[in-house]
Write a protein that holds these residues in place. Structure first.
Motif, short mmCIF file in Angstrom:
data_model
loop_
_atom_site.label_atom_id
_atom_site.label_comp_id
_atom_site.label_asym_id
_atom_site.label_seq_id
_atom_site.Cartn_x
_atom_site.Cartn_y
_atom_site.Cartn_z
N HIS A 91 26.51 108.17 36.49
CA HIS A 91 25.91 107.19 35.59
C HIS A 91 26.31 105.84 36.19
O HIS A 91 27.42 105.70 36.72
CB HIS A 91 26.49 107.31 34.18
CG HIS A 91 26.16 108.62 33.53
ND1 HIS A 91 24.92 108.90 33.01
CD2 HIS A 91 26.92 109.72 33.33
CE1 HIS A 91 24.92 110.12 32.51
NE2 HIS A 91 26.12 110.64 32.69
N ILE A 93 26.81 101.74 35.51
CA ILE A 93 26.89 100.61 34.58
C ILE A 93 27.01 99.36 35.44
O ILE A 93 27.92 99.24 36.25
CB ILE A 93 28.09 100.72 33.62
CG1 ILE A 93 27.97 101.96 32.73
CG2 ILE A 93 28.19 99.45 32.77
CD1 ILE A 93 29.16 102.18 31.80
N THR A 115 21.84 107.85 34.97
CA THR A 115 21.37 106.79 34.07
C THR A 115 21.80 105.45 34.64
O THR A 115 22.77 105.37 35.40
CB THR A 115 21.96 106.92 32.64
OG1 THR A 115 23.39 106.80 32.72
CG2 THR A 115 21.57 108.22 31.98
N THR A 117 22.74 101.64 33.11
CA THR A 117 22.96 100.79 31.94
C THR A 117 23.25 99.39 32.44
O THR A 117 24.16 99.19 33.25
CB THR A 117 24.15 101.31 31.10
OG1 THR A 117 23.89 102.65 30.70
CG2 THR A 117 24.38 100.44 29.87
N LEU A 118 22.49 98.42 31.95
CA LEU A 118 22.71 97.02 32.30
C LEU A 118 23.39 96.33 31.13
O LEU A 118 22.86 96.36 30.01
CB LEU A 118 21.37 96.34 32.61
CG LEU A 118 20.55 96.98 33.73
CD1 LEU A 118 19.19 96.29 33.84
CD2 LEU A 118 21.29 96.91 35.05
N GLN A 119 24.56 95.75 31.37
CA GLN A 119 25.31 95.06 30.32
C GLN A 119 25.34 93.57 30.64
O GLN A 119 26.02 93.15 31.58
CB GLN A 119 26.74 95.60 30.22
CG GLN A 119 26.81 97.01 29.73
CD GLN A 119 28.25 97.49 29.59
OE1 GLN A 119 29.18 96.95 30.17
NE2 GLN A 119 28.44 98.52 28.80
#
Length: 190
Positions: A91, A93, A115, A117-119
């Motif tokens: 995953h 991030i 996956t 995920t953009l934070q």
């Protein structure tokens, strides 16, 4: 936070990275002013059974600046890191300035990414050497001065939270300050 920090060398360039936790692997692309010692938000992920791999991005920590001659080149090194760790997929991030690295990695190596995920991630060209903020940042955030600048910002945030919120809010939203303020509770600024 307990972590294993190592460096590996590929093609004459060094990549520093850390691994913490045990379980399903997450590759974290940290933001600016950070490195493989980042730990913000890590505890909850580790408690949920994840292992977090954080390479110091090019020019950060002990990672060779040359690795960052292009995003594609940096991502090639991240694949070599995963191969070294014998990890097939992760995953991803991507946080703040790590956004372009995460996006590039996911688009070039989709078979390696479960996956993305953009934070609060940068997703397009942000600052260029022509921009005043870029020039100022190169002065204020160079290694000998950076920690003192962050201490000053922290002190100002604690002493004058409302003033700092007003000054910083344009950096985090396209909304006018009055609109942002109207959507917030007084406790939110604290």
């Amino acid at each position: 936070m307990k972590r294993q920090v190592e460096t590996i060398t590929f093609d004459g360039s060094t990549l520093e990275y850390s691994v913490t936790g045990k379980g399903t692997p997450i590759l974290v692309m940290h933001g600016g002013h950070s490195n493989c010692y980042e730990e913000f938000g890590y505890t909850a992920l580790i408690e949920q059974g994840y292992s977090i791999i954080t390479p110091s991005r090019p020019g950060y920590g002990r990672t060779s600046k040359e690795i960052g001659k292009s995003l594609a080149n940096a991502c090639r090194f991240y694949v070599k890191l995963l191969d070294h760790l014998q990890i097939n997929s992760v995953h991803v991030i991507a946080i703040s300035a790590g956004g372009p690295s995460g996006i590039c990695f996911a688009s070039h190596y989709p078979e390696r990414v479960n996956t993305l995920t953009l934070q609060s991630a940068v997703t397009k060209e942000w600052l260029t050497p022509k921009d005043t903020e870029y020039k100022l940042g190169r002065i204020l955030f160079r290694p000998p001065v950076e920690k003192w600048i962050w201490k000053l910002i922290s002190s100002l945030n604690n002493a004058f939270p409302r003033l700092m919120f007003r000054a910083m809010s344009p950096q985090f939203s396209t909304l006018p300050f009055q609109r942002i303020k109207s959507l917030m509770d007084e406790k939110d600024m604290e």
